[in-house]
Write an enzyme that holds these catalytic residues in place. Structure first.
Site, PDB file in Angstrom:
ATOM      1  N   CYS A   1     -16.532  -8.956   3.713  1.00 43.78           N
ATOM      2  CA  CYS A   1     -16.620  -9.370   5.120  1.00 43.78           C
ATOM      3  C   CYS A   1     -17.030  -8.166   5.946  1.00 43.78           C
ATOM      4  CB  CYS A   1     -15.272  -9.957   5.576  1.00 43.78           C
ATOM      5  SG  CYS A   1     -14.100  -8.734   6.175  1.00 43.78           S
TER       6      CYS A   1
ATOM      7  N   CYS B   1     -14.977  -3.345  -1.970  1.00 46.92           N
ATOM      8  CA  CYS B   1     -13.632  -3.607  -1.461  1.00 46.92           C
ATOM      9  C   CYS B   1     -12.965  -4.683  -2.316  1.00 46.92           C
ATOM     10  CB  CYS B   1     -13.701  -4.061  -0.004  1.00 46.92           C
ATOM     11  SG  CYS B   1     -14.271  -5.761   0.153  1.00 46.92           S
TER      12      CYS B   1
ATOM     13  N   CYS C   1     -14.396  -2.311   4.667  1.00 42.61           N
ATOM     14  CA  CYS C   1     -13.386  -1.516   3.950  1.00 42.61           C
ATOM     15  C   CYS C   1     -13.972  -0.579   2.901  1.00 42.61           C
ATOM     16  CB  CYS C   1     -12.359  -2.442   3.309  1.00 42.61           C
ATOM     17  SG  CYS C   1     -11.434  -3.389   4.533  1.00 42.61           S
TER      18      CYS C   1
ATOM     19  N   ARG D   1       0.858  -1.193   0.000  1.00 49.40           N
ATOM     20  CA  ARG D   1       0.000   0.000   0.000  1.00 49.40           C
ATOM     21  C   ARG D   1       0.893   1.242   0.000  1.00 49.40           C
ATOM     22  NH1 ARG D   1      -4.355  -0.295   4.543  1.00 49.40           N
ATOM     23  NH2 ARG D   1      -5.236  -1.908   3.197  1.00 49.40           N
TER      24      ARG D   1
ATOM     25  N   ARG E   1      -2.523   6.270   9.600  1.00 50.01           N
ATOM     26  CA  ARG E   1      -2.387   5.866   8.192  1.00 50.01           C
ATOM     27  C   ARG E   1      -2.419   7.083   7.273  1.00 50.01           C
ATOM     28  NH1 ARG E   1      -4.644   0.478   7.768  1.00 50.01           N
ATOM     29  NH2 ARG E   1      -4.065  -0.651   9.640  1.00 50.01           N
TER      30      ARG E   1
ATOM     31  N   LYS F   1      -6.994   6.450  11.840  1.00 50.76           N
ATOM     32  CA  LYS F   1      -7.283   7.047  10.526  1.00 50.76           C
ATOM     33  C   LYS F   1      -7.777   8.489  10.642  1.00 50.76           C
ATOM     34  CE  LYS F   1      -8.418   2.586   8.512  1.00 50.76           C
ATOM     35  NZ  LYS F   1      -9.429   1.793   7.800  1.00 50.76           N
TER      36      LYS F   1
ATOM     37  N   LYS G   1      -4.993   0.381  14.499  1.00 46.73           N
ATOM     38  CA  LYS G   1      -4.888   1.333  13.387  1.00 46.73           C
ATOM     39  C   LYS G   1      -5.578   2.662  13.725  1.00 46.73           C
ATOM     40  CE  LYS G   1      -7.012  -1.479  10.455  1.00 46.73           C
ATOM     41  NZ  LYS G   1      -7.878  -2.076   9.401  1.00 46.73           N
TER      42      LYS G   1
ATOM     43  N   CYS H   1      -7.635 -10.903  -0.499  1.00 48.38           N
ATOM     44  CA  CYS H   1      -7.863 -10.589   0.909  1.00 48.38           C
ATOM     45  C   CYS H   1      -8.086 -11.860   1.719  1.00 48.38           C
ATOM     46  CB  CYS H   1      -9.061  -9.665   1.069  1.00 48.38           C
ATOM     47  SG  CYS H   1      -9.334  -9.297   2.808  1.00 48.38           S
TER      48      CYS H   1
HETATM   49 FE1  SRM Z   1      -9.475  -2.427   5.127  1.00 58.71          FE
HETATM   50  C1  SRM Z   1      -8.197  -5.091   6.770  1.00 58.71           C
HETATM   51  C2  SRM Z   1      -8.326  -3.572   2.231  1.00 58.71           C
HETATM   52  C3  SRM Z   1     -10.127   0.577   3.766  1.00 58.71           C
HETATM   53  C4  SRM Z   1     -11.454  -1.638   7.830  1.00 58.71           C
HETATM   54  N1  SRM Z   1      -8.390  -4.027   4.607  1.00 58.71           N
HETATM   55  C5  SRM Z   1      -7.918  -4.992   5.437  1.00 58.71           C
HETATM   56  C6  SRM Z   1      -6.957  -5.942   4.692  1.00 58.71           C
HETATM   57  C7  SRM Z   1      -5.576  -5.418   4.862  1.00 58.71           C
HETATM   58  C8  SRM Z   1      -7.090  -7.429   5.062  1.00 58.71           C
HETATM   59  C9  SRM Z   1      -6.203  -7.980   6.130  1.00 58.71           C
HETATM   60  O1  SRM Z   1      -6.099  -7.414   7.228  1.00 58.71           O
HETATM   61  O2  SRM Z   1      -5.631  -9.042   5.870  1.00 58.71           O
HETATM   62  C10 SRM Z   1      -7.492  -5.739   3.251  1.00 58.71           C
HETATM   63  C11 SRM Z   1      -6.493  -6.006   2.129  1.00 58.71           C
HETATM   64  C12 SRM Z   1      -7.211  -6.545   0.925  1.00 58.71           C
HETATM   65  C13 SRM Z   1      -6.372  -6.610  -0.282  1.00 58.71           C
HETATM   66  O3  SRM Z   1      -6.195  -7.733  -0.821  1.00 58.71           O
HETATM   67  O4  SRM Z   1      -5.915  -5.590  -0.757  1.00 58.71           O
HETATM   68  C14 SRM Z   1      -8.087  -4.350   3.335  1.00 58.71           C
HETATM   69  N2  SRM Z   1      -9.158  -1.612   3.356  1.00 58.71           N
HETATM   70  C15 SRM Z   1      -8.761  -2.276   2.244  1.00 58.71           C
HETATM   71  C16 SRM Z   1      -8.887  -1.417   1.001  1.00 58.71           C
HETATM   72  C17 SRM Z   1      -7.810  -1.676  -0.037  1.00 58.71           C
HETATM   73  C18 SRM Z   1     -10.291  -1.614   0.407  1.00 58.71           C
HETATM   74  C19 SRM Z   1     -10.481  -1.105  -0.995  1.00 58.71           C
HETATM   75  O5  SRM Z   1     -10.942  -1.922  -1.806  1.00 58.71           O
HETATM   76  O6  SRM Z   1     -10.212   0.052  -1.283  1.00 58.71           O
HETATM   77  C20 SRM Z   1      -8.842  -0.024   1.658  1.00 58.71           C
HETATM   78  C21 SRM Z   1      -7.439   0.489   1.810  1.00 58.71           C
HETATM   79  C22 SRM Z   1      -7.429   1.817   2.465  1.00 58.71           C
HETATM   80  C23 SRM Z   1      -6.090   2.490   2.504  1.00 58.71           C
HETATM   81  O7  SRM Z   1      -5.641   2.941   1.460  1.00 58.71           O
HETATM   82  O8  SRM Z   1      -5.546   2.600   3.602  1.00 58.71           O
HETATM   83  C24 SRM Z   1      -9.419  -0.335   3.026  1.00 58.71           C
HETATM   84  N3  SRM Z   1     -10.508  -0.772   5.734  1.00 58.71           N
HETATM   85  C25 SRM Z   1     -10.756   0.316   4.956  1.00 58.71           C
HETATM   86  C26 SRM Z   1     -11.803   1.103   5.529  1.00 58.71           C
HETATM   87  C27 SRM Z   1     -12.396   2.355   4.924  1.00 58.71           C
HETATM   88  C28 SRM Z   1     -11.823   3.619   5.488  1.00 58.71           C
HETATM   89  O9  SRM Z   1     -10.921   3.581   6.310  1.00 58.71           O
HETATM   90  O10 SRM Z   1     -12.305   4.662   5.077  1.00 58.71           O
HETATM   91  C29 SRM Z   1     -12.204   0.453   6.687  1.00 58.71           C
HETATM   92  C30 SRM Z   1     -13.384   0.868   7.602  1.00 58.71           C
HETATM   93  C31 SRM Z   1     -13.081   2.017   8.481  1.00 58.71           C
HETATM   94  C32 SRM Z   1     -12.457   1.576   9.761  1.00 58.71           C
HETATM   95  O11 SRM Z   1     -11.248   1.478   9.818  1.00 58.71           O
HETATM   96  O12 SRM Z   1     -13.193   1.306  10.718  1.00 58.71           O
HETATM   97  C33 SRM Z   1     -11.370  -0.717   6.813  1.00 58.71           C
HETATM   98  N4  SRM Z   1      -9.742  -3.199   7.007  1.00 58.71           N
HETATM   99  C34 SRM Z   1     -10.652  -2.763   7.914  1.00 58.71           C
HETATM  100  C35 SRM Z   1     -10.652  -3.668   9.040  1.00 58.71           C
HETATM  101  C36 SRM Z   1     -11.546  -3.558  10.305  1.00 58.71           C
HETATM  102  C37 SRM Z   1     -10.885  -2.752  11.356  1.00 58.71           C
HETATM  103  C38 SRM Z   1     -11.675  -2.763  12.645  1.00 58.71           C
HETATM  104  O13 SRM Z   1     -11.792  -1.745  13.276  1.00 58.71           O
HETATM  105  O14 SRM Z   1     -12.145  -3.828  13.049  1.00 58.71           O
HETATM  106  C39 SRM Z   1      -9.710  -4.678   8.731  1.00 58.71           C
HETATM  107  C40 SRM Z   1      -9.350  -5.896   9.605  1.00 58.71           C
HETATM  108  C41 SRM Z   1      -8.420  -5.556  10.713  1.00 58.71           C
HETATM  109  O15 SRM Z   1      -7.872  -4.471  10.813  1.00 58.71           O
HETATM  110  O16 SRM Z   1      -8.236  -6.456  11.517  1.00 58.71           O
HETATM  111  C42 SRM Z   1      -9.166  -4.351   7.441  1.00 58.71           C
HETATM  112 FE1  SF4 Z   2     -11.049  -7.860   2.911  1.00 59.55          FE
HETATM  113 FE2  SF4 Z   2     -13.185  -7.615   4.423  1.00 59.55          FE
HETATM  114 FE3  SF4 Z   2     -11.727  -5.479   3.844  1.00 59.55          FE
HETATM  115 FE4  SF4 Z   2     -13.178  -6.559   1.984  1.00 59.55          FE
HETATM  116  S1  SF4 Z   2     -13.969  -5.651   3.869  1.00 59.55           S
HETATM  117  S2  SF4 Z   2     -11.026  -5.946   1.776  1.00 59.55           S
HETATM  118  S3  SF4 Z   2     -13.082  -8.701   2.479  1.00 59.55           S
HETATM  119  S4  SF4 Z   2     -11.057  -7.174   5.054  1.00 59.55           S
END
Ligand code: SRM
Ligand code: SF4
Length: 571
Positions: A473, A428, A477, A74, A143, A209, A207, A434
């Site tokens: 899931c 996402c 995201c 990233r 981030r 944000k 994390k 993922c």
């Molecule tokens: Fe996310 C984890 C992709 C925005 C909440 N997110 C992941 C991971 C890294 C999976 C992992 O932990 O193994 C995913 C990688 C997938 C892949 O193959 O690329 C992933 N998140 C993404 C992206 C790429 C989605 C997209 O299609 O654009 C976004 C990358 C953002 C960036 O550039 O930094 C992305 N993730 C978000 C958002 C949206 C936002 O922040 O505006 C959220 C919800 C907001 C929040 O943080 O509450 C988000 N991602 C999560 C979570 C849940 C965190 C939590 O509080 O429980 C996880 C899982 C974790 O952290 O354990 C996660």
């Molecule tokens: Fe992966 Fe779940 Fe985030 Fe989609 S919402 S990128 S399935 S961690």
């Protein structure tokens, strides 16, 4: 607190010597495509995740082969602004080391997928040579700082963008580990330890944000983030920011203790105070966030458990002064404005629709090649939006015809001539990269939208924006719990269906159906869409209608997100 009571990641951070762990040695071991468990956690702080191709898992297991490991990288793009040179370098690296695609994320960053271990170091080094970086793109730190890419008020945007870059710099970890590991920075042999003046040795509990919005656009979805600044503009001048804390989306299916939460707007600060406020919010979370249970460790739970008033009082104490009273603001939507617009400085900006944020070439749509040719002549910049779209921004009047010619040549010109439903959709990544995905998202939503578009067309709603988001899931995201229609992967092919989110991202949705088969979603939603077309009030949004018509109850704040689930599901 004794270490044994802390979450396992706390121990990993403590032992890591400021994020070094054994990453260097692990990278050198080419007998396996993976890294050891602890280093996998530490790698996140450096902006990379170990993954494996889930499409290949079964076959490789059958042949007793190691999983098809690769790495996602990233790249931070503070405020989402990249130069044409940075675009070209990103494009080159995508071909040379990744899977030939660039993912524009929901947080204005670039992602590469499919980088094998032996190429990881070189890729990160070359990203840095392009004046981009990956440090703190993931991990328990602040981030990528997001910022509204609003081109209409150019002077305000320029100032707000600078603020986002300032915050980003200020909160970047100070450890020299990143340089040592990826950039062959010299290891400074000294008896003195690294110092992390803001984070300390164990960084944050989870994390963190930050976003900045310029009303009336809430495209960065301020209510979904830990800390947000809402620009207050008076007479076309930026005067300060409202401060919002405690938003977040992630939750776990079946656990009422986890829930999405909207941020509380708690006060106001001046432009000069922003970095200080960001630093102190981070410090309060560092000191009071839950380090024993990672599912309860985000800032949203710290705010929810203690209350927003407590948080404000604590923040004021850390600041040594009080935040001012919240100023008036109004958000109209959280989407992007497509097509060409002219800024107040005479520059031209084009917002393109990028399905799922995936920049790639297909036989019928060579978008990536077209954007590469544009980057070669572009005299402005590229802006990644929080809706996974792309702006070709700051185009001079003289350059516009040449860019338009390329857009035509590569078939990109009409990227936004789609239904308003599709233009307001997000998905996402999910499968196959993922590791947490329970169902498809990016690969499935385009088809599902095609089915829903038939209903939308029939109902005469082609030009009516409805926000629709899908995730594989419950981690959220693509911020599905604040869209008007949300699909959240529950099991292969099945989704929890949410309705009633606010059009400007200001209200959480509510579950309407649980674990519902994707192929029946069209039939499930068709009567509601038709009902909306027939009986909506003037300007009434779909999410508001779903509540008024009784399809779902309104969610007031995070904790009641799970209430009435079964009542709603029985409608
Ligand atoms: Fe996310 C984890 C992709 C925005 C909440 N997110 C992941 C991971 C890294 C999976 C992992 O932990 O193994 C995913 C990688 C997938 C892949 O193959 O690329 C992933 N998140 C993404 C992206 C790429 C989605 C997209 O299609 O654009 C976004 C990358 C953002 C960036 O550039 O930094 C992305 N993730 C978000 C958002 C949206 C936002 O922040 O505006 C959220 C919800 C907001 C929040 O943080 O509450 C988000 N991602 C999560 C979570 C849940 C965190 C939590 O509080 O429980 C996880 C899982 C974790 O952290 O354990 C996660
Ligand atoms: Fe992966 Fe779940 Fe985030 Fe989609 S919402 S990128 S399935 S961690």
């Amino acid at each position: 607190m004794a270490e044994e009571k802390l979450a396992a990641n706390e121990g990993i951070k403590i032992r890591s010597n400021y994020l070094r762990g054994t990453i260097k040695a692990g990278l050198a071991d080419l007998s396996t495509g993976s890294m050891c468990e602890d280093d996998q956690q530490l790698l996140k702080f450096h902006g990379t995740y170990q993954q494996d191709d889930r499409d290949l898992r079964a076959n490789r297991r059958k042949h007793k082969l190691e999983k098809a490991y690769s790495f996602m990288i990233r790249i931070r793009v503070p405020g989402g602004v990249a130069t044409p040179r940075q675009w070209l370098e990103t494009d080159r690296l995508a071909t040379q080391f990744a899977n030939g695609t660039i993912k524009l994320t929901t947080r204005q960053a670039f992602q590469f997928h499919g980088i094998i271990k032996s190429n990881l170091k070189r890729t990160i080094a070359e990203i840095n040579q392009a004046a981009l970086d990956t440090i703190a793109a993931c991990g328990d730190v602040n981030r990528n700082v997001m910022c509204n890419p609003n081109p209409h008020l150019s002077s305000v945007h320029a100032e707000v963008l600078k603020v986002s870059q300032r915050i980003s710099d200020h909160l970047t970890p100070a450890t020299r580990a990143y340089h040592e590991i990826w950039l062959d920075g010299e290891k400074i042999e000294s008896s003195e330890e690294d110092v992390e003046p803001i984070y300390g040795k164990t960084y944050l509990p989870r994390k963190f944000k930050i976003t900045i919005a310029v009303p009336p656009s809430n495209d960065v979805d301020i209510f979904a983030h830990c800390l947000s600044f809402i620009a207050i503009v008076e007479k076309d001048k930026l005067v300060g920011f409202n401060v919002a804390v405690g938003g977040g989306m992630g939750m776990t299916h079946g656990s009422d203790l986890t829930y999405p939460r909207l941020a509380d707007v708690i006060g106001y600060c001046t432009v000069d105070q922003v970095s200080d406020v960001a630093e102190k919010v981070v410090m309060v979370q560092r000191d009071y966030g839950d380090r024993t249970e990672r599912k309860h460790a985000r800032l949203k739970y710290t705010v929810d458990d203690h209350g927003a008033d407590w948080f404000l009082a604590k923040l004021n104490q850390y600041l040594g002064y009080d935040l001012g009273p919240v100023r008036d603001f109004n958000f109209e939507d959280n989407g992007d404005r497509y097509g060409w617009v002219e800024g107040d400085d005479g520059k031209h900006h084009l917002t393109l629709f990028i399905q799922g944020g995936r920049v790639l070439d297909t036989p019928n749509y060579p978008m990536r090649s077209g954007l590469r040719e544009i980057a070669k002549i572009h005299d402005g910049d590229f802006r990644l939006t929080a809706n996974q779209n792309l702006m070709i921004a700051n185009v001079s009047l003289e350059m516009r015809p040449a860019i338009e010619k390329l857009l035509e040549e590569y078939g990109i010109k009409d990227s936004h001539l789609k239904s308003a439903l599709r233009l307001n959709s997000l998905a996402c990544v999910a499968l196959p990269t993922c590791g947490l995905a329970l169902a498809e998202a990016e690969r499935y939503l385009p088809d599902l939208l095609g089915e829903l578009e038939e209903v939308i067309e029939e109902a005469g709603l082609r030009h009516d924006a409805i926000t629709v988001r899908m995730t594989g899931c419950p981690n959220g995201c693509a911020r599905p719990y604040i869209s008007e229609i949300g699909f959240v992967g529950r099991s292969p092919g099945c989704y929890n269906v949410y309705l009633g989110g606010g059009f400007a991202g200001q209200r959480l949705s509510k579950m309407f159906r649980e674990n519902f088969p994707g192929e029946q979603i069209k039939d499930l939603l068709a009567p509601i869409i038709r009902h909306y077309a027939k009986e909506r009030k003037v300007s009434e949004r779909f999410g508001d209608f779903c509540i008024r018509a009784g399809y779902v109850a309104a969610t007031v704040q995070g904790k009641d997100f799970h209430e009435n689930v079964h009542v709603a599901a029985a409608v």
